[in-house]
Design a protein around this motif. Structure first.
Motif, PDB file in Angstrom:
ATOM      1  N   ASP A   1     -52.214   5.651 -43.019  1.00  0.00           N
ATOM      2  CA  ASP A   1     -53.171   5.866 -41.941  1.00  0.00           C
ATOM      3  C   ASP A   1     -52.511   5.539 -40.603  1.00  0.00           C
ATOM      4  OD1 ASP A   1     -53.295   3.047 -41.532  1.00  0.00           O
ATOM      5  OD2 ASP A   1     -54.855   2.873 -43.048  1.00  0.00           O
ATOM      6  N   ILE A   2     -53.207   5.828 -39.537  1.00  0.00           N
ATOM      7  CA  ILE A   2     -52.625   5.683 -38.199  1.00  0.00           C
ATOM      8  C   ILE A   2     -52.193   4.254 -37.931  1.00  0.00           C
ATOM      9  CG2 ILE A   2     -53.144   5.797 -35.738  1.00  0.00           C
ATOM     10  CD1 ILE A   2     -54.891   8.218 -36.319  1.00  0.00           C
ATOM     11  N   ALA A   3     -53.042   3.291 -38.264  1.00  0.00           N
ATOM     12  CA  ALA A   3     -52.712   1.891 -37.997  1.00  0.00           C
ATOM     13  C   ALA A   3     -51.464   1.468 -38.772  1.00  0.00           C
ATOM     14  CB  ALA A   3     -53.894   0.996 -38.348  1.00  0.00           C
ATOM     15  N   ALA A   4     -51.356   1.879 -40.029  1.00  0.00           N
ATOM     16  CA  ALA A   4     -50.186   1.512 -40.833  1.00  0.00           C
ATOM     17  C   ALA A   4     -48.923   2.144 -40.273  1.00  0.00           C
ATOM     18  CB  ALA A   4     -50.397   1.931 -42.279  1.00  0.00           C
ATOM     19  N   ASN A   5     -49.014   3.394 -39.832  1.00  0.00           N
ATOM     20  CA  ASN A   5     -47.842   4.060 -39.258  1.00  0.00           C
ATOM     21  C   ASN A   5     -47.411   3.390 -37.958  1.00  0.00           C
ATOM     22  OD1 ASN A   5     -47.879   5.841 -41.386  1.00  0.00           O
ATOM     23  ND2 ASN A   5     -48.801   7.527 -40.240  1.00  0.00           N
ATOM     24  N   LEU A   6     -48.370   3.004 -37.153  1.00  0.00           N
ATOM     25  CA  LEU A   6     -48.033   2.284 -35.926  1.00  0.00           C
ATOM     26  C   LEU A   6     -47.403   0.933 -36.253  1.00  0.00           C
ATOM     27  CD1 LEU A   6     -51.171   3.093 -33.750  1.00  0.00           C
ATOM     28  CD2 LEU A   6     -48.818   3.740 -33.213  1.00  0.00           C
ATOM     29  N   GLY A   7     -47.918   0.265 -37.280  1.00  0.00           N
ATOM     30  CA  GLY A   7     -47.331  -1.003 -37.692  1.00  0.00           C
ATOM     31  C   GLY A   7     -45.903  -0.839 -38.164  1.00  0.00           C
ATOM     32  N   ASP A   8     -45.642   0.213 -38.904  1.00  0.00           N
ATOM     33  CA  ASP A   8     -44.282   0.492 -39.349  1.00  0.00           C
ATOM     34  C   ASP A   8     -43.365   0.751 -38.163  1.00  0.00           C
ATOM     35  OD1 ASP A   8     -42.224   1.353 -41.431  1.00  0.00           O
ATOM     36  OD2 ASP A   8     -42.417   3.184 -40.233  1.00  0.00           O
ATOM     37  N   ALA A   9     -43.847   1.525 -37.200  1.00  0.00           N
ATOM     38  CA  ALA A   9     -43.052   1.804 -36.004  1.00  0.00           C
ATOM     39  C   ALA A   9     -42.779   0.527 -35.218  1.00  0.00           C
ATOM     40  CB  ALA A   9     -43.768   2.829 -35.125  1.00  0.00           C
ATOM     41  N   ILE A  10     -43.765  -0.334 -35.124  1.00  0.00           N
ATOM     42  CA  ILE A  10     -43.595  -1.611 -34.422  1.00  0.00           C
ATOM     43  C   ILE A  10     -42.508  -2.441 -35.081  1.00  0.00           C
ATOM     44  CG2 ILE A  10     -44.720  -3.845 -34.003  1.00  0.00           C
ATOM     45  CD1 ILE A  10     -47.323  -2.185 -33.486  1.00  0.00           C
ATOM     46  N   ASN A  11     -42.536  -2.519 -36.402  1.00  0.00           N
ATOM     47  CA  ASN A  11     -41.517  -3.306 -37.115  1.00  0.00           C
ATOM     48  C   ASN A  11     -40.117  -2.740 -36.874  1.00  0.00           C
ATOM     49  OD1 ASN A  11     -43.469  -4.999 -38.188  1.00  0.00           O
ATOM     50  ND2 ASN A  11     -43.673  -3.841 -40.081  1.00  0.00           N
ATOM     51  N   GLY A  12     -39.987  -1.420 -36.945  1.00  0.00           N
ATOM     52  CA  GLY A  12     -38.683  -0.806 -36.737  1.00  0.00           C
ATOM     53  C   GLY A  12     -38.166  -0.983 -35.325  1.00  0.00           C
ATOM     54  N   GLU A  13     -39.029  -0.754 -34.340  1.00  0.00           N
ATOM     55  CA  GLU A  13     -38.602  -0.891 -32.947  1.00  0.00           C
ATOM     56  C   GLU A  13     -38.288  -2.341 -32.609  1.00  0.00           C
ATOM     57  OE1 GLU A  13     -38.005   1.584 -31.033  1.00  0.00           O
ATOM     58  OE2 GLU A  13     -38.996   3.244 -32.055  1.00  0.00           O
ATOM     59  N   SER A  14     -39.031  -3.275 -33.190  1.00  0.00           N
ATOM     60  CA  SER A  14     -38.770  -4.695 -32.942  1.00  0.00           C
ATOM     61  C   SER A  14     -37.392  -5.086 -33.444  1.00  0.00           C
ATOM     62  CB  SER A  14     -39.844  -5.552 -33.626  1.00  0.00           C
ATOM     63  OG  SER A  14     -39.578  -6.928 -33.440  1.00  0.00           O
ATOM     64  N   ASN A  15     -37.032  -4.633 -34.637  1.00  0.00           N
ATOM     65  CA  ASN A  15     -35.712  -4.944 -35.178  1.00  0.00           C
ATOM     66  C   ASN A  15     -34.610  -4.355 -34.310  1.00  0.00           C
ATOM     67  OD1 ASN A  15     -33.746  -5.707 -37.401  1.00  0.00           O
ATOM     68  ND2 ASN A  15     -33.480  -3.486 -37.358  1.00  0.00           N
ATOM     69  N   GLU A  16     -34.791  -3.106 -33.882  1.00  0.00           N
ATOM     70  CA  GLU A  16     -33.755  -2.466 -33.065  1.00  0.00           C
ATOM     71  C   GLU A  16     -33.625  -3.133 -31.702  1.00  0.00           C
ATOM     72  OE1 GLU A  16     -33.804   2.055 -34.931  1.00  0.00           O
ATOM     73  OE2 GLU A  16     -34.623   1.699 -32.926  1.00  0.00           O
ATOM     74  N   ALA A  17     -34.771  -3.508 -31.105  1.00  0.00           N
ATOM     75  CA  ALA A  17     -34.746  -4.072 -29.757  1.00  0.00           C
ATOM     76  C   ALA A  17     -34.227  -5.499 -29.725  1.00  0.00           C
ATOM     77  CB  ALA A  17     -36.152  -4.017 -29.152  1.00  0.00           C
ATOM     78  N   THR A  18     -34.536  -6.282 -30.753  1.00  0.00           N
ATOM     79  CA  THR A  18     -34.209  -7.713 -30.716  1.00  0.00           C
ATOM     80  C   THR A  18     -32.996  -8.099 -31.547  1.00  0.00           C
ATOM     81  OG1 THR A  18     -35.686  -8.234 -32.578  1.00  0.00           O
ATOM     82  CG2 THR A  18     -36.653  -8.249 -30.367  1.00  0.00           C
ATOM     83  N   THR A  19     -32.633  -7.271 -32.520  1.00  0.00           N
ATOM     84  CA  THR A  19     -31.553  -7.655 -33.430  1.00  0.00           C
ATOM     85  C   THR A  19     -30.434  -6.629 -33.477  1.00  0.00           C
ATOM     86  OG1 THR A  19     -33.142  -8.863 -34.815  1.00  0.00           O
ATOM     87  CG2 THR A  19     -30.997  -8.311 -35.797  1.00  0.00           C
ATOM     88  N   MET A  20     -30.754  -5.400 -33.891  1.00  0.00           N
ATOM     89  CA  MET A  20     -29.704  -4.438 -34.165  1.00  0.00           C
ATOM     90  C   MET A  20     -28.905  -4.056 -32.926  1.00  0.00           C
ATOM     91  SD  MET A  20     -29.856  -0.682 -36.016  1.00  0.00           S
ATOM     92  CE  MET A  20     -29.929   0.325 -34.523  1.00  0.00           C
ATOM     93  N   TYR A  21     -29.574  -3.548 -31.904  1.00  0.00           N
ATOM     94  CA  TYR A  21     -28.831  -3.080 -30.734  1.00  0.00           C
ATOM     95  C   TYR A  21     -28.191  -4.219 -29.938  1.00  0.00           C
ATOM     96  CZ  TYR A  21     -29.873   1.833 -31.404  1.00  0.00           C
ATOM     97  OH  TYR A  21     -29.909   3.109 -31.904  1.00  0.00           O
ATOM     98  N   PRO A  22     -28.844  -5.367 -29.773  1.00  0.00           N
ATOM     99  CA  PRO A  22     -28.117  -6.470 -29.128  1.00  0.00           C
ATOM    100  C   PRO A  22     -26.875  -6.881 -29.916  1.00  0.00           C
ATOM    101  CG  PRO A  22     -30.473  -6.882 -29.037  1.00  0.00           C
ATOM    102  CD  PRO A  22     -30.282  -5.671 -29.921  1.00  0.00           C
ATOM    103  N   GLY A  23     -26.973  -6.888 -31.243  1.00  0.00           N
ATOM    104  CA  GLY A  23     -25.810  -7.222 -32.055  1.00  0.00           C
ATOM    105  C   GLY A  23     -24.708  -6.192 -31.922  1.00  0.00           C
ATOM    106  N   PHE A  24     -25.084  -4.907 -31.910  1.00  0.00           N
ATOM    107  CA  PHE A  24     -24.096  -3.853 -31.735  1.00  0.00           C
ATOM    108  C   PHE A  24     -23.437  -3.950 -30.355  1.00  0.00           C
ATOM    109  CE2 PHE A  24     -25.960  -0.530 -34.944  1.00  0.00           C
ATOM    110  CZ  PHE A  24     -25.625  -1.383 -35.982  1.00  0.00           C
ATOM    111  N   ALA A  25     -24.219  -4.280 -29.330  1.00  0.00           N
ATOM    112  CA  ALA A  25     -23.667  -4.412 -27.977  1.00  0.00           C
ATOM    113  C   ALA A  25     -22.683  -5.574 -27.912  1.00  0.00           C
ATOM    114  CB  ALA A  25     -24.796  -4.612 -26.966  1.00  0.00           C
ATOM    115  N   GLU A  26     -23.026  -6.662 -28.571  1.00  0.00           N
ATOM    116  CA  GLU A  26     -22.132  -7.824 -28.598  1.00  0.00           C
ATOM    117  C   GLU A  26     -20.819  -7.475 -29.298  1.00  0.00           C
ATOM    118  OE1 GLU A  26     -22.131 -12.492 -30.174  1.00  0.00           O
ATOM    119  OE2 GLU A  26     -23.931 -11.242 -30.351  1.00  0.00           O
ATOM    120  N   GLN A  27     -20.908  -6.749 -30.402  1.00  0.00           N
ATOM    121  CA  GLN A  27     -19.707  -6.340 -31.114  1.00  0.00           C
ATOM    122  C   GLN A  27     -18.852  -5.404 -30.260  1.00  0.00           C
ATOM    123  OE1 GLN A  27     -18.505  -7.236 -34.307  1.00  0.00           O
ATOM    124  NE2 GLN A  27     -16.702  -6.175 -33.486  1.00  0.00           N
ATOM    125  N   ALA A  28     -19.502  -4.458 -29.561  1.00  0.00           N
ATOM    126  CA  ALA A  28     -18.764  -3.531 -28.710  1.00  0.00           C
ATOM    127  C   ALA A  28     -18.044  -4.270 -27.592  1.00  0.00           C
ATOM    128  CB  ALA A  28     -19.699  -2.480 -28.134  1.00  0.00           C
TER     129      ALA A  28
END
Length: 267
Positions: free
Chosen positions: A54-81
């Motif tokens: 449903d819409i709420a679950a899909n938004l929740g999934d998107a929130i989890n994914g964007e949170s990981n990318e914004a706070t963990t994945m991309y900052p870590g990749f930037a640090e490595q670069a």
């Protein structure tokens, strides 16, 4: 699904290069294959695993994914670069992390609006920046940072395909505002983020024939090895529906291989 989403994004990039090079046949073959990978293969695999709810679950999934990318994945990749002395990649990863943080806020606002329909909260429209052109050429990065660029490319391609599916689900559920948010965000993931990463990773060769050969190699592996193996595993698990889908997709990939080979031979 990740592989099909990446093939869709990659073949669109190859099509653009072929068109610029005056290779109309190759451009059309790449475009046609890209649409099959997304609208048929990805979609049917997503149906089989039940991607999206449903819409709420899909938004929740998107929130989890964007949170990981914004706070963990991309900052870590930037640090490595930065550690790899690759300022261009570091800047790109940092920019994408900032964008994902903005997407996160949009999805959070949308979820608040969906969960509290009488509160007066509205669903953001989402970002609409102009597309970024992929520059053909060799990789501009190496080592771990190049591997991170490729990982991020696959993630952005998958996010595009997933968000477009979520947009369609929201539209059918009668919420065009959430559908628009997912669509606009998907466009950013493919036409800005994926494109930026693809240039740095050297995804597209300047020679159309090299892109055709890469596509031939990938399609041959999927047609002759990967999907037949998946079909055997599905048979062993007693899942005839999945086995039949994998075999059908293997046939499609063989057809793509043959078309790309014909375009290469015709050159």
């Amino acid at each position: 699904m990740h592989g099909e989403a990446l093939a869709h994004a990659k073949y669109l990039a190859y099509a653009a290069q072929a068109k610029q090079a005056g290779r109309a046949r190759a451009a059309q073959d790449f475009t046609d294959a890209a649409q099959t990978e997304h609208m048929d293969h990805f979609a049917r695999e997503a149906d089989l695993v039940g991607l999206g709810s449903d819409i709420a679950a899909n938004l929740g999934d998107a929130i989890n994914g964007e949170s990981n990318e914004a706070t963990t994945m991309y900052p870590g990749f930037a640090e490595q670069a930065t550690a790899d002395n690759d300022p261009a990649a570091a800047a790109a990863f940092s920019e994408l992390g900032t964008d994902e943080a903005a997407h996160l806020k949009d999805f959070q606002a949308a979820l608040n609006a969906v969960n509290s329909p009488g509160s007066g909260a509205s669903v953001p429209a989402g970002p609409t920046p102009p597309p970024v052109a992929i520059v053909a050429g060799p990789p501009r990065s190496s080592g771990v940072t190049l591997a991170n660029l490729r990982t991020a490319m696959q993630g952005e391609a998958f996010a595009y395909a997933k968000y477009m599916r979520y947009a369609d689900q929201a539209r059918r559920a009668g919420n065009p505002a959430v559908a628009q948010l997912f669509t606009n965000t998907a466009d950013v993931e493919l036409n800005e983020h994926f494109a930026m990463l693809a240039t740095l990773a050297g995804l597209v060769a300047t020679d159309t024939n090299a892109n055709l050969q890469d596509a031939i190699n990938g399609e041959q592996h999927e047609a002759d090895v990967m999907y037949p193996d998946y079909a055997r595993q599905a048979d062993q698990a007693g899942n005839a529906q999945a086995a039949n889908l994998f075999r059908e997709i293997a046939g499609d990939e063989k057809s793509h291989q043959q078309k790309f080979q014909a375009a290469l031979t015709a050159s």
